[in-house]
Design a protein around this motif. Structure first.
Motif, PDB file in Angstrom:
ATOM      1  N   SER B  27      14.472  -9.101  84.974  1.00 14.85           N
ATOM      2  CA  SER B  27      15.810  -9.673  85.131  1.00 14.85           C
ATOM      3  C   SER B  27      16.859  -8.575  85.059  1.00 14.85           C
ATOM      4  O   SER B  27      16.777  -7.665  84.221  1.00 14.85           O
ATOM      5  N   ASP B  28      17.852  -8.666  85.960  1.00 16.04           N
ATOM      6  CA  ASP B  28      18.916  -7.670  85.921  1.00 16.04           C
ATOM      7  C   ASP B  28      20.101  -8.155  85.094  1.00 16.04           C
ATOM      8  O   ASP B  28      21.136  -7.509  85.056  1.00 16.04           O
ATOM      9  N   LEU B  29      19.934  -9.293  84.426  1.00 10.56           N
ATOM     10  CA  LEU B  29      21.022  -9.831  83.590  1.00 10.56           C
ATOM     11  C   LEU B  29      20.754  -9.418  82.140  1.00 10.56           C
ATOM     12  O   LEU B  29      19.698  -9.734  81.587  1.00 10.56           O
ATOM     13  N   ALA B  30      21.722  -8.714  81.562  1.00  6.20           N
ATOM     14  CA  ALA B  30      21.522  -8.223  80.187  1.00  6.20           C
ATOM     15  C   ALA B  30      21.602  -9.382  79.203  1.00  6.20           C
ATOM     16  O   ALA B  30      22.453 -10.262  79.357  1.00  6.20           O
ATOM     17  N   PRO B  31      20.734  -9.397  78.216  1.00  3.33           N
ATOM     18  CA  PRO B  31      20.774 -10.496  77.230  1.00  3.33           C
ATOM     19  C   PRO B  31      21.912 -10.300  76.232  1.00  3.33           C
ATOM     20  O   PRO B  31      22.410  -9.179  76.083  1.00  3.33           O
ATOM     21  N   PRO B  32      22.278 -11.368  75.528  1.00  7.91           N
ATOM     22  CA  PRO B  32      23.242 -11.184  74.445  1.00  7.91           C
ATOM     23  C   PRO B  32      22.590 -10.364  73.329  1.00  7.91           C
ATOM     24  O   PRO B  32      21.362 -10.250  73.291  1.00  7.91           O
ATOM     25  N   THR B  33      23.390  -9.825  72.439  1.00  5.60           N
ATOM     26  CA  THR B  33      22.816  -8.969  71.373  1.00  5.60           C
ATOM     27  C   THR B  33      23.299  -9.426  70.006  1.00  5.60           C
ATOM     28  O   THR B  33      24.200 -10.270  69.893  1.00  5.60           O
ATOM     29  N   ASP B  34      22.716  -8.802  68.989  1.00  4.75           N
ATOM     30  CA  ASP B  34      23.129  -9.005  67.584  1.00  4.75           C
ATOM     31  C   ASP B  34      23.223 -10.479  67.195  1.00  4.75           C
ATOM     32  O   ASP B  34      24.223 -10.907  66.609  1.00  4.75           O
ATOM     33  N   LEU B  35      22.198 -11.227  67.505  1.00  5.71           N
ATOM     34  CA  LEU B  35      22.201 -12.651  67.121  1.00  5.71           C
ATOM     35  C   LEU B  35      22.053 -12.769  65.604  1.00  5.71           C
ATOM     36  O   LEU B  35      21.190 -12.124  65.004  1.00  5.71           O
ATOM     37  N   VAL B  36      22.929 -13.578  65.003  1.00  6.79           N
ATOM     38  CA  VAL B  36      22.879 -13.796  63.550  1.00  6.79           C
ATOM     39  C   VAL B  36      22.857 -15.301  63.292  1.00  6.79           C
ATOM     40  O   VAL B  36      23.621 -16.045  63.905  1.00  6.79           O
ATOM     41  N   ALA B  37      21.957 -15.738  62.415  1.00  4.41           N
ATOM     42  CA  ALA B  37      21.909 -17.156  62.043  1.00  4.41           C
ATOM     43  C   ALA B  37      22.268 -17.267  60.567  1.00  4.41           C
ATOM     44  O   ALA B  37      21.615 -16.634  59.734  1.00  4.41           O
ATOM     45  N   GLY B 138      21.507 -18.855  88.651  1.00  8.73           N
ATOM     46  CA  GLY B 138      20.247 -19.287  88.034  1.00  8.73           C
ATOM     47  C   GLY B 138      19.463 -18.164  87.401  1.00  8.73           C
ATOM     48  O   GLY B 138      18.454 -18.402  86.737  1.00  8.73           O
ATOM     49  N   THR B 139      19.903 -16.921  87.576  1.00 11.57           N
ATOM     50  CA  THR B 139      19.190 -15.785  86.973  1.00 11.57           C
ATOM     51  C   THR B 139      19.251 -15.900  85.462  1.00 11.57           C
ATOM     52  O   THR B 139      20.310 -16.202  84.892  1.00 11.57           O
ATOM     53  N   LEU B 140      18.100 -15.626  84.826  1.00 16.18           N
ATOM     54  CA  LEU B 140      18.047 -15.725  83.367  1.00 16.18           C
ATOM     55  C   LEU B 140      17.855 -14.339  82.773  1.00 16.18           C
ATOM     56  O   LEU B 140      17.144 -13.505  83.344  1.00 16.18           O
ATOM     57  N   SER B 141      18.468 -14.110  81.625  1.00 15.69           N
ATOM     58  CA  SER B 141      18.254 -12.832  80.939  1.00 15.69           C
ATOM     59  C   SER B 141      17.017 -12.966  80.055  1.00 15.69           C
ATOM     60  O   SER B 141      16.452 -14.052  79.923  1.00 15.69           O
ATOM     61  N   ALA B 142      16.609 -11.866  79.421  1.00 18.18           N
ATOM     62  CA  ALA B 142      15.555 -11.957  78.409  1.00 18.18           C
ATOM     63  C   ALA B 142      16.137 -12.632  77.182  1.00 18.18           C
ATOM     64  O   ALA B 142      17.368 -12.738  77.043  1.00 18.18           O
ATOM     65  N   PHE B 143      15.236 -13.093  76.285  1.00 14.92           N
ATOM     66  CA  PHE B 143      15.705 -13.693  75.041  1.00 14.92           C
ATOM     67  C   PHE B 143      16.094 -12.595  74.060  1.00 14.92           C
ATOM     68  O   PHE B 143      15.546 -11.487  74.102  1.00 14.92           O
ATOM     69  N   THR B 144      16.992 -12.913  73.158  1.00 16.34           N
ATOM     70  CA  THR B 144      17.256 -12.016  72.028  1.00 16.34           C
ATOM     71  C   THR B 144      16.038 -12.100  71.110  1.00 16.34           C
ATOM     72  O   THR B 144      15.280 -13.073  71.189  1.00 16.34           O
ATOM     73  N   PRO B 145      15.825 -11.122  70.252  1.00 16.72           N
ATOM     74  CA  PRO B 145      14.751 -11.288  69.269  1.00 16.72           C
ATOM     75  C   PRO B 145      15.036 -12.519  68.405  1.00 16.72           C
ATOM     76  O   PRO B 145      16.203 -12.842  68.160  1.00 16.72           O
ATOM     77  N   ALA B 146      13.976 -13.189  67.954  1.00 16.00           N
ATOM     78  CA  ALA B 146      14.154 -14.403  67.144  1.00 16.00           C
ATOM     79  C   ALA B 146      14.753 -14.048  65.790  1.00 16.00           C
ATOM     80  O   ALA B 146      14.431 -12.994  65.224  1.00 16.00           O
ATOM     81  N   VAL B 147      15.649 -14.893  65.322  1.00 17.34           N
ATOM     82  CA  VAL B 147      16.241 -14.681  63.995  1.00 17.34           C
ATOM     83  C   VAL B 147      15.994 -15.920  63.138  1.00 17.34           C
ATOM     84  O   VAL B 147      15.750 -17.013  63.652  1.00 17.34           O
ATOM     85  N   THR B 148      16.068 -15.743  61.831  1.00 16.72           N
ATOM     86  CA  THR B 148      15.812 -16.848  60.901  1.00 16.72           C
ATOM     87  C   THR B 148      17.131 -17.352  60.327  1.00 16.72           C
ATOM     88  O   THR B 148      17.948 -16.552  59.881  1.00 16.72           O
ATOM     89  N   GLY B 149      17.290 -18.650  60.340  1.00 14.83           N
ATOM     90  CA  GLY B 149      18.445 -19.254  59.681  1.00 14.83           C
ATOM     91  C   GLY B 149      17.944 -20.178  58.589  1.00 14.83           C
ATOM     92  O   GLY B 149      17.028 -20.956  58.825  1.00 14.83           O
ATOM     93  N   ILE B 150      18.521 -20.039  57.401  1.00 14.67           N
ATOM     94  CA  ILE B 150      18.110 -20.953  56.315  1.00 14.67           C
ATOM     95  C   ILE B 150      19.326 -21.784  55.922  1.00 14.67           C
ATOM     96  O   ILE B 150      20.340 -21.251  55.445  1.00 14.67           O
ATOM     97  N   ALA B 151      19.228 -23.098  56.173  1.00 14.66           N
ATOM     98  CA  ALA B 151      20.335 -23.994  55.829  1.00 14.66           C
ATOM     99  C   ALA B 151      20.289 -24.269  54.331  1.00 14.66           C
ATOM    100  O   ALA B 151      19.207 -24.511  53.786  1.00 14.66           O
ATOM    101  N   LYS B 152      21.446 -24.216  53.699  1.00 21.22           N
ATOM    102  CA  LYS B 152      21.494 -24.466  52.253  1.00 21.22           C
ATOM    103  C   LYS B 152      22.490 -25.571  51.949  1.00 21.22           C
ATOM    104  O   LYS B 152      23.549 -25.645  52.561  1.00 21.22           O
ATOM    105  N   GLY B 153      22.117 -26.421  51.003  1.00 20.66           N
ATOM    106  CA  GLY B 153      23.049 -27.451  50.538  1.00 20.66           C
ATOM    107  C   GLY B 153      24.039 -26.793  49.605  1.00 20.66           C
ATOM    108  O   GLY B 153      23.648 -26.076  48.692  1.00 20.66           O
TER     109      GLY B 153
END
Lengths: 208, 411, 282
Positions: B27-37, B138-153
């Motif tokens: 894909s020539d479409l750059a993915p988003p970066t620095d994903l934070v959950a 319709g061109t898709l970029s690569a995925f960002t690396p997976a990140v972990t989100g922990i929901a807290k009450g």
């Protein structure tokens, strides 16, 4: 004891509400949800008492005053017919059922008529109240006049000027007065609530 | 039927294979970066907030697509982890427009009907997310690396500190002024004409030998204005017991009826005339606004009530009631905290309690230090709010800063 | 009795009669009254314009038959606009007699556009206690409404897949004739952050301008005039536009009555002053 137990309950429920307001955790929200369900349950349980009261006062009135009998009879028949007409969900939701017809052809026009009487009463109240007795009354009179003028067609640019002026009246002086009253009402409500929680205000339970 | 089902499954599988290949291949479409959950603050613990840096090809991005690993209930095995999954295991939870770089996922239901809810965000457990970009063609970029989100009450709502502080300050001031009033210090309450005329209005009805009507409005027992109405009802009932004037209280809510009966009965007992109390004079009519108004207006015209009180929450019925009372020539005293109805009451009744005057009724009528003290506290807080408002306006106008505003706005 | 005293103490039934006649005039004489457009109504129209192609909004029908003359035209115009744009509609009713009116309205309009319940719109029905219901809707629409108005399980309706609470709708337009309007602001907007616009009766309208300026409401449709404005922007004249002549003639009459009563009031004051001057000069 007769007074202390209800007052303790008021305090307890009030404290729970305050705590849930500042604690967003799921445990607190579940408690809040259950307390809201209780309000609905209490309202539903109180309904038969209301119906009994309505029927009792209607019958008593009919017994006491012969002239009232016809109205009392209409009340009782109307009550019974509406209950029977809405017994089944299908009867209630079908657009051709008795319930829908009673709703569309009796209740809707009757309610609309009562609300429309407001127009006559507003005219009559305006006729009696809007008199320039003092300087302040004159300001009120002129303001009301200008606001109502918005609905009267006028040649341009008068119409646009008036619309802008009315918007200013609503957004500036009107809002200033309303906010002043609302701040007072808000603070008054908080004070009253604290008085209720602390058991200082107990007139709603018949006083001391 | 089975064949068509198979066809659809195959189609979905094909789409699953082709989709990521197109996106993650060359894909020539750059993915988003620095994903934070991160956990969403001030919530009950089923929400994760995602933020990311835009794609390097931001101008081409039409959407960012948000994917997560589905929730697996504990009885079906341990939670899915990214390293154990393939692309097909990930499910799309939403998409946002190209210019947006944040997404919040909240989901507190473990099931949908009888099925497990794969979008459920568990509390105190990891949920894995990744994001990719999609261009208009319709061109898709690569995925960002997976990140972990922990929901807290969360156990404390930081956005509500200001309310809590004001309530505490008000409470403390109330206790201070109650003590002061108890020590015998005189606290001034300005005259409120509507309240000072109550006795006169009751006296008039007694002289004329006609009943008094008390309307508690069309609110519910949970509203402060209604409760304040009961305070005045108690006072009026005590007087009518003394004078043996009939007091009619038609209500629009069964709970309110029970409360009104208790209030009036207590007042008659307090006045030493329980024998005069007639429970039939306090009755339920209808929960509906206009049938209630029609019945009360009929009551006014038939019973020729000499004095009418309207105290509580009122809506469009305010003028309908007050005009009918004016036709019968009754003395009318009204009070409500509904700003829209105040002008109608002012125009059509003799005296009107405006907003907080209604709440002040108990203190004014009883002159009890316990009730007068809080009024003073309320005035002090009001003065403080007024000063803050003036200072805030001055600060913003002259110094162009917002220090006072930031002081009272929670962060 | 001098003329001014007669005018000032006129029997109120004459006022009723004059107003009654004024309302009849537009029935006899056809009138076309221009409507000036306002920003608050335009804001609601702009919002609804964005609800297209599967986007979802919540329309709350929280009024009774008594206020339907003012609020029903708004509901009709909004529903038609959403359906024309292929948007999705979630409807609820927090007033006792709202459901029957909503059912009649949505069934009729959906038939015109070939829209299907459960796919293009869902009518959740009625629940008492508006404040509590809105709070419950904030956690999940299924809490107060496990079944829709017609008895279907909400979870089984295709349109409701993935739709849980206010976070899943673009915004709320609440047409309210009572306290429900306040609760939408207090709970819907302030607590859950969903964008809220209101359609209210003319009498209620001035109460909600502070919220508009504070940004707690993004739009406001005030009374029949607001409804007429909306219809005009949408280029779909209906009951709102037809209602304007009645409102105009009645307002004109009230204005005339206020002028007359003030002329009489000043005439009386002048006469009293002349009288007292005459007495003091004796």
């Amino acid at each position: 004891m007769k007074k202390q137990l209800p007052m303790f309950l008021v305090f307890l429920c009030g404290m729970i509400m305050i705590v849930q307001f500042v604690v967003p955790h799921e445990y607190s929200q579940t408690l809040f949800q259950h307390s809201q369900d209780f309000v609905i349950v209490i309202g539903v349980l109180a309904l038969p008492i209301g119906i009994y009261s309505l029927m009792k006062s209607t019958v008593t009135k009919a017994r006491r005053e012969p002239k009232e009998r016809l109205y009392s009879l209409i009340t009782i028949i109307g009550f019974a017919v509406m209950i029977i007409a809405g017994l089944k969900r299908d009867w209630f939701t079908s657009s051709t059922s008795l319930s829908s017809n009673l709703f569309n052809y009796i209740l809707v026009p009757a309610q609309a008529t009562l609300f429309s009487m407001l127009a006559f009463y507003i005219a009559s109240a305006a006729y009696r109240a809007f008199r320039a007795r003092t300087a302040l009354a004159a300001v009120l009179l002129i303001t009301a006049f200008v606001v109502m003028l918005r609905l009267i067609p006028m040649p341009e640019p008068l119409s646009t000027w008036n619309a802008e002026f009315v918007r200013w009246i609503l957004e500036v002086p009107n809002m200033a007065a309303k906010r002043a009253i609302l701040i007072g009402v808000g603070l008054g409500a908080v004070t009253y609530s604290i008085k209720l929680l602390l058991g200082i205000e107990r007139a709603y339970m018949g006083g001391d | 039927m089975r064949l068509s089902g198979l066809f659809w499954i195959l189609l979905v599988l094909c789409a699953g294979f082709t989709g990521p290949a197109r996106g993650q291949g060359a894909s020539d479409l750059a993915p988003p970066t620095d994903l934070v959950a991160a956990d969403i603050p001030n919530d009950k613990g089923h929400g994760v907030q995602l933020t990311w840096e835009p794609s390097a090809d931001a101008s081409r991005v039409q959407f960012y697509e948000i994917y997560r690993l589905p929730y697996r209930p504990p009885d079906e095995g341990p939670p899915l982890r990214p390293e154990e999954t393939v692309d097909d295991d990930w499910m799309r939870v939403g998409a946002v427009a190209g210019g947006v770089t944040a997404y919040a996922q909240t989901e507190g239901n473990t099931t949908i009907g009888a099925e497990n809810n794969p979008l459920y965000v568990p509390r105190d457990a990891p949920t894995y997310y990744r994001v990719r970009a999609r261009a208009a063609d319709g061109t898709l970029s690569a995925f960002t690396p997976a990140v972990t989100g922990i929901a807290k009450g969360n156990w404390f709502h930081t956005q509500r500190v200001n309310v809590l502080v004001i309530a505490f300050v008000l409470g403390a001031l109330m206790l201070y002024f109650i003590q002061k009033a108890k020590r015998g210090e005189k606290i001034y309450i300005r005259p409120i004409p509507g309240l000072s005329r109550i006795d006169e209005a009751i006296g008039r009805a007694t002289e004329m030998g006609r009943p008094i009507l008390f309307v508690l409005g069309t609110g519910t027992a949970a509203e402060i204005a209604t409760l304040a109405g009961y305070t005045i009802l108690a006072r009026v009932a005590e007087k009518t017991a003394e004078y043996q004037t009939p007091l009619l209280v038609p209500v629009n809510d069964p709970v309110m009826m029970v409360m009104a009966k208790a209030t009036v009965k207590e007042a008659y007992l307090k006045a030493g005339r329980p024998d005069v109390y007639n429970p039939d004079n306090i009755f339920y009519i209808s929960a509906m606004q206009f049938p209630y108004v029609a019945a009360v207006n009929g009551l006014m015209l038939r019973e020729k009530t000499a004095t009418n009180f309207y105290m509580g929450v009122f809506h469009a019925e305010s003028l309908l009631l007050a005009e009918a009372g004016s036709i019968t020539g009754s003395i009318q005293i009204s009070g409500t905290d509904r700003v829209a109805q105040i002008p109608f009451f002012v125009a059509a009744t003799d005296y009107t309690l405006i907003g907080e005057e209604l709440y002040a009724a108990s203190a004014y009528l009883a002159q009890d230090p316990k009730l007068v003290g809080p009024l003073k506290a309320q005035d002090m807080v009001k003065a403080a709010i007024l000063m803050l408002a003036v200072l805030g306006v001055l600060e913003m106008t002259v110094f162009k800063t917002e220090w006072i505003r930031s002081l009272i706005t929670p962060h | 009795m001098p003329w001014y005293d007669r005018v000032l103490s006129i029997d109120r039934r004459w006022v009723y009669l004059i107003l009654g006649l004024a309302v009849v005039v537009p029935v006899i004489v056809e009138m076309h009254i221009p409507v000036t457009l306002s920003r608050e109504v335009q804001a609601v129209y702009d919002f609804v314009s964005e609800v297209r192609d599967g986007e979802l909004m919540l329309l709350a029908i929280d009024y009774d038959p008594s206020t339907m003359a003012e609020l029903h035209p708004m509901a009709e115009a909004i529903i038609r606009q959403v359906f024309e744009q292929n948007g999705h509609l979630l409807l609820s009713s927090l007033s006792q007699f709202g459901p029957a009116m909503t059912d009649e309205l949505i069934t009729r309009i959906a038939a015109d556009y070939g829209k299907v319940h459960g796919e293009d719109f869902v009518f959740l029905g009625y629940k008492p206690y508006p404040a509590i219901t809105i709070l419950a809707m904030g956690s999940d629409f299924r809490v107060p409404f496990p079944n829709d108005y017609y008895g279907n399980i909400v979870d089984e309706l295709p349109m409701m897949a993935g739709v849980h609470n206010f976070g899943d709708v673009r915004g709320v337009v609440a047409l309210a004739g009572g306290t429900a309007a306040d609760f939408w602001i207090i709970y819907g907007n302030a607590k859950f952050g969903v964008p809220v616009a209101l359609g209210v009766t003319g009498v209620m309208a001035s109460d909600y301008y502070p919220y508009l300026q504070a940004g707690q409401l993004f739009g406001l449709i005030p009374g029949i005039k607001g409804a007429a404005e909306y219809e005009q922007i949408a280029d779909r004249p209906g009951e709102g536009v037809r209602g304007i002549p009645y409102q105009t003639t009645s307002h004109a009459v009230i204005l005339c009555l206020i002028i007359v009563t003030n002329i009489a009031f000043f005439a009386k004051r002048a006469a009293t002053r002349r009288h007292s001057q005459a007495i003091s000069s004796l």
